[in-house]
Scaffold this active site. Structure first.
Site, short mmCIF file in Angstrom:
data_model
loop_
_atom_site.label_atom_id
_atom_site.label_comp_id
_atom_site.label_asym_id
_atom_site.label_seq_id
_atom_site.Cartn_x
_atom_site.Cartn_y
_atom_site.Cartn_z
N GLY A 168 0.87 -1.21 -0.12
CA GLY A 168 -0.16 0.06 -0.01
C GLY A 168 0.88 1.24 0.05
O GLY A 168 1.62 1.44 -0.67
N GLY A 169 0.55 2.24 1.04
CA GLY A 169 1.26 3.56 0.91
C GLY A 169 2.83 3.32 1.28
O GLY A 169 3.55 4.08 0.88
N GLY A 402 18.92 8.46 -35.21
CA GLY A 402 18.45 9.34 -34.24
C GLY A 402 19.42 9.06 -32.80
O GLY A 402 19.32 9.90 -31.91
N ALA A 403 19.45 7.64 -32.85
CA ALA A 403 20.44 7.38 -31.47
C ALA A 403 21.54 8.15 -31.35
O ALA A 403 22.03 8.27 -30.09
CB ALA A 403 20.47 5.89 -31.36
C1 HXC Z 1 -1.99 -2.55 11.52
C2 HXC Z 1 -0.90 -4.32 11.06
C3 HXC Z 1 -0.86 -3.98 9.58
C4 HXC Z 1 -1.40 -2.78 9.33
C5 HXC Z 1 0.20 -5.75 9.70
N1 HXC Z 1 -0.07 -5.53 10.93
N2 HXC Z 1 -0.11 -5.04 9.09
N3 HXC Z 1 -1.55 -3.77 11.93
N4 HXC Z 1 -2.21 -2.20 10.31
N5 HXC Z 1 -1.49 -2.22 8.09
C6 HXC Z 1 0.07 -6.27 12.34
C7 HXC Z 1 -0.54 -7.56 12.22
O1 HXC Z 1 -1.80 -7.43 12.92
C8 HXC Z 1 0.45 -8.30 13.22
O2 HXC Z 1 0.12 -7.86 14.80
C9 HXC Z 1 1.78 -7.76 12.86
O3 HXC Z 1 1.67 -6.52 12.33
C10 HXC Z 1 2.52 -8.75 12.02
O4 HXC Z 1 1.74 -9.08 10.79
P1 HXC Z 1 1.26 -10.60 10.22
O5 HXC Z 1 0.30 -10.52 9.36
O6 HXC Z 1 1.33 -11.33 11.23
O7 HXC Z 1 2.95 -10.63 9.47
P2 HXC Z 1 3.32 -11.26 8.04
O8 HXC Z 1 2.45 -12.72 7.82
O9 HXC Z 1 4.61 -11.28 7.98
O10 HXC Z 1 2.44 -10.25 7.03
C11 HXC Z 1 2.98 -8.89 6.75
C12 HXC Z 1 1.98 -8.44 6.06
C13 HXC Z 1 0.48 -8.43 6.36
C14 HXC Z 1 2.07 -8.84 4.20
C15 HXC Z 1 2.41 -6.73 5.86
O11 HXC Z 1 0.50 -8.02 7.68
C16 HXC Z 1 -0.52 -7.82 5.80
O12 HXC Z 1 -0.78 -7.84 4.49
N6 HXC Z 1 -0.79 -6.46 6.31
C17 HXC Z 1 -1.80 -5.69 5.67
C18 HXC Z 1 -1.20 -4.97 4.26
C19 HXC Z 1 -2.16 -3.85 4.05
O13 HXC Z 1 -3.32 -4.27 3.29
N7 HXC Z 1 -2.10 -2.57 4.26
C20 HXC Z 1 -2.85 -1.76 4.06
C21 HXC Z 1 -2.55 -0.94 2.77
S1 HXC Z 1 -3.49 0.36 2.32
P3 HXC Z 1 0.46 -8.76 15.86
O14 HXC Z 1 -0.24 -8.04 17.09
O15 HXC Z 1 0.09 -10.00 15.58
O16 HXC Z 1 1.90 -8.70 15.76
C22 HXC Z 1 -2.54 1.59 2.46
C23 HXC Z 1 -3.09 3.05 1.95
C24 HXC Z 1 -2.16 4.12 1.76
O17 HXC Z 1 -1.21 1.53 2.68
C25 HXC Z 1 -2.25 4.58 0.25
C26 HXC Z 1 -1.50 5.61 -0.05
C27 HXC Z 1 -1.34 5.87 -1.49
#
Ligand code: HXC
Length: 512
Positions: A168-169, A402-403
């Protein structure tokens, strides 16, 4: 409680991030923690932390009970090889390094400091993106960072290491910065992960294949460096910084160098006489530049062009070179984009350019035309035209069509244009040219094969050499290849105080 004891206790707490268990999980994945990375990156004892007691402000979903000092990012400043840098290092052990309102504020604070003090910003990214529990304030936090990345672009160097899953961001801030480095097998970059991809497009794809280091180093070109592990990644950052200045008003560091015998006889043997025989331009670069000084950027992407930093008699330069051993060194969409971005970085940060030319032209075909070789090729052309740093060209063999114009010709502002004696500067190769302009004459001839050969020889005699271009001053000097290094040392020294003012404007409009 005694105030000093309380302080010590709090400081100890900041070092624990999301706790021992999560630190252990991080290590099990072969990853270092945010603080361990900083320790390896910065000079010993140089790190000064800022904002270690910051906590998030969220009260939704019971978040007020889950507070971690520092809120998932370690920020501050320190030195690398004695030079100041500003740094943020995301802590995956705290909510997956996700970006909250306060996490963003911490990053913005040091970005502002880096800007006002004119020093590089280094981001060590390990983040699951927007902190999901915080909603729009997290999105706003990202936008605050993107805005600062953009304002800082061209003012201070910005380097982004990707050291975990970045979604994401978390990928867009790095995308605006100057260089991205990824760690193989443990870092990923994608706008949406495999699960979302499956839901939306029904494609089944692994994280590695969708956005791993290899994918971005070879297919998308998103990353500039693919590193075998985190330490290698950190070492790349340190090395990269040795070639670049602190900010756009500064000059890159000069390394001491004593002139000796700078003749390089090997350069007389490296380049095949025949225009279509491949050779590795890297070997030419190694002969011309200081020993082991070439740091290649985007090594495995658009391999038909080489870009990277090097030193010549201790002075930092940026190199753009056609690569005859890949697609004959032709210019296509990806190589044009790769070259253009590198040229613009060098120009923004006062790094002189050396351009090595052996190019058969632009790649023809529907794929290239339909995907916009016109617009994309124009990027490289525009970037060279606009660059005001010292610019030197060496034509090692072919410069066709051109290159020839695009590859830092005299006409678009090169300061010095050298050619090797066997250089061919023409609209196209002799055979292709003759088949067009003498088509009827050859067809009408009693012996078309012999006629073709005669005409090719005649055309080659007239154009397949550098003397026509030199007679018009498009080439400043035709040189013995063995003398290239000394010629370049002198020319770059002569150009070191170059001043070139551009017409007043808000900004140009490069064909993006
Ligand atoms: C809050 C989060 C989080 C998030 C992970 N965690 N992503 N908490 N917000 N975005 C937390 C989990 O709950 C977990 O907490 C710990 O971090 C580790 O995550 P896991 O999933 O256990 O780890 P892993 O299996 O290694 O996977 C990592 C990951 C996955 C691939 C990043 O967590 C994931 O897909 N997260 C969401 C990604 C996402 O969709 N983000 C939002 C994007 S939108 P605990 O307590 O268990 O340790 C965005 C918008 C901005 O960013 C756009 C701007 C242009």
């Amino acid at each position: 409680m005694n105030k000093q004891v309380l302080l010590n206790q709090k400081i100890a707490e900041t070092k624990k991030g999301g706790g021992d268990k999560r630190i252990e999980q991080q290590h099990k994945k072969g990853k270092l923690t945010a603080r361990e990375r900083i320790d390896i990156l910065l000079d010993p004892n140089s790190f000064e932390e800022i904002g270690q007691f910051v906590t998030h402000r969220s009260t939704d979903f019971g978040m007020e009970k889950e507070l971690y000092l520092g809120d998932g990012v370690v920020t501050g400043y320190g030195t690398i090889h004695g030079r100041i840098v500003y740094i943020f290092s995301q802590d995956f052990t705290v909510f997956g390094g996700s970006l909250s309102e306060t996490h963003a504020e911490k990053i913005c604070k040091i970005m502002d400091m880096a800007m006002s003090n004119g020093a590089p910003l280094i981001g060590l990214n390990d983040s699951g993106g927007a902190r999901i529990q915080e909603g729009v304030v997290s999105l706003g936090g990202y936008a605050d960072i993107f805005y600062r990345n953009t304002r800082a672009s061209g003012v201070i160097p910005q380097l982004s290491a990707i050291m975990g899953p970045c979604a994401g961001g978390a990928v867009y801030s790095p995308a605006i910065t100057d260089f991205i480095l990824m760690v193989e097998q443990s870092s990923y970059m994608f706008v949406t992960g495999p699960n979302v991809v499956k839901t939306v497009t029904h494609e089944e794809v692994s994280s590695e294949s969708l956005g791993g280091a290899e994918t971005h180093a070879t297919k998308s070109g998103v990353t500039h460096f693919s590193c075998i592990n985190e330490v290698d990644c950190i070492n790349h950052i340190k090395k990269l910084l040795t070639y670049i200045p602190q900010n756009c008003e500064d000059q890159a560091p000069n390394y001491p160098y004593e002139l000796g015998n700078e003749t390089r006889e090997k350069l007389n043997k490296l380049i095949p006489e025949q225009a279509n025989m491949p050779y590795d331009m890297r070997e030419v670069i190694h002969e011309i530049c200081d020993t082991e000084s070439f740091l290649e950027v985007h090594k495995n992407y658009a391999e038909n062009i080489l870009v990277g930093f090097a030193r010549i008699a201790g002075r930092s330069i940026g190199i753009v070179a056609n690569q005859p051993s890949s697609l004959a060194g032709v210019l296509d969409i990806n190589s044009s984009k790769k070259g253009a971005r590198f040229v613009r970085f060098c120009d923004a940060f006062n790094i002189p350019l050396l351009v090595l030319v052996d190019v058969p032209g632009f790649l023809p075909g529907t794929d290239q035309e339909w995907n916009g070789i016109i617009t994309n090729g124009a990027k490289l052309l525009y970037a060279f035209c606009e660059a005001t740093v010292p610019k030197i060209t060496v034509i090692t063999r072919k410069a066709y069509g051109g290159a020839y114009d695009v590859m830092n010709s005299k006409h678009i502002g090169a300061d010095f244009n050298f050619a090797f004696p066997n250089a061919e500067i023409a609209v196209m190769g002799s055979k292709g040219a003759v088949e067009i302009i003498f088509k009827k004459e050859i067809e009408a001839s009693e012996n078309p094969v012999q006629k073709l050969e005669e005409k090719v020889a005649e055309y080659a005699e007239k154009f397949a050499n550098p003397y026509g271009a030199a007679a018009r001053g498009f080439i400043d000097e035709i040189i013995d290849p063995a003398s290239t290094r000394i010629k370049l040392i002198k020319a770059f020294t002569m150009l070191q105080n170059k001043v070139c003012n551009m017409p007043r404007k808000k900004h140009g409009n490069i064909p993006l």
